[in-house]
Scaffold this active site. Structure first.
Site, PDB file in Angstrom:
ATOM      1  N   LYS A   7       0.845  -1.204   0.000  1.00 43.54           N
ATOM      2  CA  LYS A   7       0.000   0.000   0.000  1.00 43.54           C
ATOM      3  C   LYS A   7       0.878   1.251   0.000  1.00 43.54           C
ATOM      4  CE  LYS A   7      -0.377  -0.570   4.974  1.00 43.54           C
ATOM      5  NZ  LYS A   7      -0.679   0.495   5.874  1.00 43.54           N
ATOM      6  N   ARG A 105      -9.734   0.115  15.507  1.00 42.60           N
ATOM      7  CA  ARG A 105      -9.837   0.809  14.219  1.00 42.60           C
ATOM      8  C   ARG A 105     -10.975   0.194  13.404  1.00 42.60           C
ATOM      9  NH1 ARG A 105      -4.323   1.422  10.805  1.00 42.60           N
ATOM     10  NH2 ARG A 105      -4.647  -0.801  10.449  1.00 42.60           N
ATOM     11  N   HIS A 134      -5.165  -7.210  13.835  1.00 41.58           N
ATOM     12  CA  HIS A 134      -4.023  -6.310  13.662  1.00 41.58           C
ATOM     13  C   HIS A 134      -3.572  -5.825  15.028  1.00 41.58           C
ATOM     14  CE1 HIS A 134      -1.301  -3.739  11.578  1.00 41.58           C
ATOM     15  NE2 HIS A 134      -1.899  -2.606  11.895  1.00 41.58           N
ATOM     16  N   ARG A 190       2.274 -10.683   7.882  1.00 39.75           N
ATOM     17  CA  ARG A 190       1.942  -9.534   7.021  1.00 39.75           C
ATOM     18  C   ARG A 190       2.889  -8.351   7.260  1.00 39.75           C
ATOM     19  NH1 ARG A 190      -3.326  -9.706   9.614  1.00 39.75           N
ATOM     20  NH2 ARG A 190      -2.756  -7.626  10.319  1.00 39.75           N
ATOM     21  N   TYR A 234      15.667  30.944   3.298  1.00 33.66           N
ATOM     22  CA  TYR A 234      14.506  31.733   3.742  1.00 33.66           C
ATOM     23  C   TYR A 234      14.558  32.015   5.240  1.00 33.66           C
ATOM     24  CZ  TYR A 234      12.170  30.695  -0.695  1.00 33.66           C
ATOM     25  OH  TYR A 234      11.839  30.596  -2.004  1.00 33.66           O
ATOM     26  N   CYS A 281      14.183  24.370   1.358  1.00 31.77           N
ATOM     27  CA  CYS A 281      13.214  25.032   0.478  1.00 31.77           C
ATOM     28  C   CYS A 281      12.383  23.964  -0.232  1.00 31.77           C
ATOM     29  CB  CYS A 281      13.930  25.872  -0.570  1.00 31.77           C
ATOM     30  SG  CYS A 281      15.201  26.968   0.085  1.00 31.77           S
ATOM     31  N   MET A 282      11.469  24.400  -1.086  1.00 31.21           N
ATOM     32  CA  MET A 282      10.638  23.427  -1.798  1.00 31.21           C
ATOM     33  C   MET A 282      11.489  22.515  -2.695  1.00 31.21           C
ATOM     34  SD  MET A 282       7.446  24.027  -4.388  1.00 31.21           S
ATOM     35  CE  MET A 282       6.364  24.786  -3.213  1.00 31.21           C
ATOM     36  N   ASP A 283      12.502  23.119  -3.358  1.00 35.99           N
ATOM     37  CA  ASP A 283      13.235  22.366  -4.375  1.00 35.99           C
ATOM     38  C   ASP A 283      14.735  22.295  -4.126  1.00 35.99           C
ATOM     39  OD1 ASP A 283      10.733  22.504  -5.927  1.00 35.99           O
ATOM     40  OD2 ASP A 283      11.298  24.617  -6.077  1.00 35.99           O
TER      41      ASP A 283
HETATM   42  C1  LIG Z   1      -3.726  -4.579   8.599  1.00 36.44           C
HETATM   43  C2  LIG Z   1      -2.264  -4.354   8.444  1.00 36.44           C
HETATM   44  N1  LIG Z   1      -1.435  -5.402   8.469  1.00 36.44           N
HETATM   45  C3  LIG Z   1      -0.097  -5.262   8.319  1.00 36.44           C
HETATM   46  C4  LIG Z   1       0.469  -4.015   8.161  1.00 36.44           C
HETATM   47  C5  LIG Z   1       1.975  -3.863   8.035  1.00 36.44           C
HETATM   48  O1  LIG Z   1       2.479  -3.107   9.105  1.00 36.44           O
HETATM   49  P1  LIG Z   1       4.045  -2.858   9.276  1.00 36.44           P
HETATM   50  O2  LIG Z   1       4.474  -1.987   8.157  1.00 36.44           O
HETATM   51  O3  LIG Z   1       4.163  -2.199  10.597  1.00 36.44           O
HETATM   52  O4  LIG Z   1       4.698  -4.205   9.223  1.00 36.44           O
HETATM   53  C6  LIG Z   1      -0.370  -2.881   8.137  1.00 36.44           C
HETATM   54  C7  LIG Z   1       0.207  -1.545   7.983  1.00 36.44           C
HETATM   55  O5  LIG Z   1      -0.283  -0.541   8.365  1.00 36.44           O
HETATM   56  C8  LIG Z   1      -1.768  -3.062   8.284  1.00 36.44           C
HETATM   57  O6  LIG Z   1      -2.608  -2.014   8.270  1.00 36.44           O
END
Ligand SMILES: Cc1ncc(COP(=O)(O)O)c(C=O)c1O
Length: 349
Positions: A7, A105, A134, A190, A234, A281-283
């Site tokens: 993600k 969550r 989680h 995960r 700046y 700065c920005m760039d």
């Molecule tokens: C549901 C879930 N599982 C696993 C992960 C992976 O987490 P991490 O990057 O801390 O290993 C995330 C990350 O936010 C998550 O939302």
């Protein structure tokens, strides 16, 4: 099994390239937050199961079914609306249940998991293929909350089995848990951040040597020798105390390099740490090279795996944030260059 979180553009590294590498390395699942990210992966030819970590909005159900995504479902309403969409398209999809054992969550309370599993099982359009939770503090030194979450998760799994339902693929462990709680591995882990080479917390023991994947590189494109009393950037927040060489690097907060590193960050050039002077700065940003400047166009590492140089965890500490945010924020205008040996490099102009 391994589910790699890709993600947020694979934590800033590039979702398509990281996903393709994961496929080549035999990763079994990928995880995204949004339906758009998943659709991008399908269009890139990724056929792996794609877990959706965040909840979709109702207009996205059509794409979830059409692209065979695997949502995490924590309430009967989502299960039913997915089922309706599956019937409309004449399709079936896999779902995994999400149990909220203490993250606060998304997900159903452990006490309702048996009921949710039973109602999901009765829906012909969705196949219950996994159960997950989680952790909120698996990277903490204090194990109390993680142990409580594991106990609650065990109770939820028992409730599902008590309904005569097979929970399928059971998964819980994020990076912190992969590194500290082998008992949380179940069928699949995960990790996200650890796979990109960082510990999720600076306080943890370090059982493994992790190597940062991303390196942000640039060059010194301008050098000038200035007298004592010269103000830089700046707001004139920095004034040189002696005659010195100031180098300019074409990277700034527009590239995702945090402005909080003004007058506090350092870069690595030719084996030397050069302090950032004045505001980012920005760039562009400026560094103090002292009495012996590097060559014009010398390469600098703004962060990465180089020994002696800053990494994203160090920058995160200076900015009061976490390494996740440092890599995620490197903006799209920074070209990503991928190398096969050990690291993906992210190069500012
Ligand atoms: C549901 C879930 N599982 C696993 C992960 C992976 O987490 P991490 O990057 O801390 O290993 C995330 C990350 O936010 C998550 O939302």
């Amino acid at each position: 099994m391994l589910c790699l979180a890709v993600k947020a553009d694979a934590y800033g590294h590039g979702i398509e390239e990281v996903a393709a590498t994961a496929v080549a390395e035999g990763v079994e699942y990928l995880a995204v937050a949004t339906v758009d990210e998943a659709v991008q992966l399908r269009h890139a030819g990724i056929e792996l199961p794609l877990l959706l970590y965040s909840l979709p909005n109702p207009t996205e159900l059509e794409e979830i079914v059409a692209h065979r995504l695997t949502p995490l479902v924590g309430d009967a309403h989502l299960a039913e609306t997915l089922n309706q969409e599956c019937r409309r398209q004449g399709a079936t999809i896999d779902i995994h249940l999400k149990v909220d054992t203490g993250m606060g969550r998304i997900g159903c309370p452990p006490s309702e998991t048996g009921r949710l599993a039973k109602s999901a099982q009765s829906l012909p359009g969705v196949r219950l293929r996994g159960v997950s939770t989680h952790f909120a503090a698996a990277d903490d030194r204090d194990p109390a909350l993680t142990r409580t979450q594991l106990q609650r998760f065990e109770r939820a799994l028992e409730a599902i089995r008590a309904e005569g339902i097979d929970p399928g693929v059971i998964h819980a462990a994020n990076s912190g848990a992969v590194l500290q709680y082998p008992e949380s591995y179940y069928h699949m882990v995960r990790p996200g951040l650890a796979a990109y080479g960082y510990y999720p917390s600076q306080e943890m023991d370090r059982p493994l040597e992790l190597r940062p994947v991303m390196e942000l590189r640039s060059r010194i494109v301008f050098l000038k020798e200035v007298p004592a009393g010269t103000t830089i950037s700046y707001g004139a927040t920095y004034r040189t105390e002696r005659r010195t060489w100031i180098g300019t690097i074409p990277c700034g907060y527009g590239d995702g390099y945090n402005r909080l590193l003004s007058n506090s960050g350092t870069v690595l050039a030719g084996g030397r740490r050069l302090p950032i002077v004045g505001r980012v700065c920005m760039d562009q940003l400026m560094v103090d090279c002292g009495s012996t400047p590097p060559e014009l166009y010398a390469e600098v590492s703004l962060f990465g795996p180089d020994a002696g140089g800053p990494d994203a965890a160090e920058l995160a500490g200076l900015c009061g944030t976490i390494p996740y945010e440092i890599t995620c924020n490197i903006s799209k205008r920074v070209p990503r260059i991928y190398s096969r040996d050990s690291s993906a490099q992210s190069r500012a102009r």
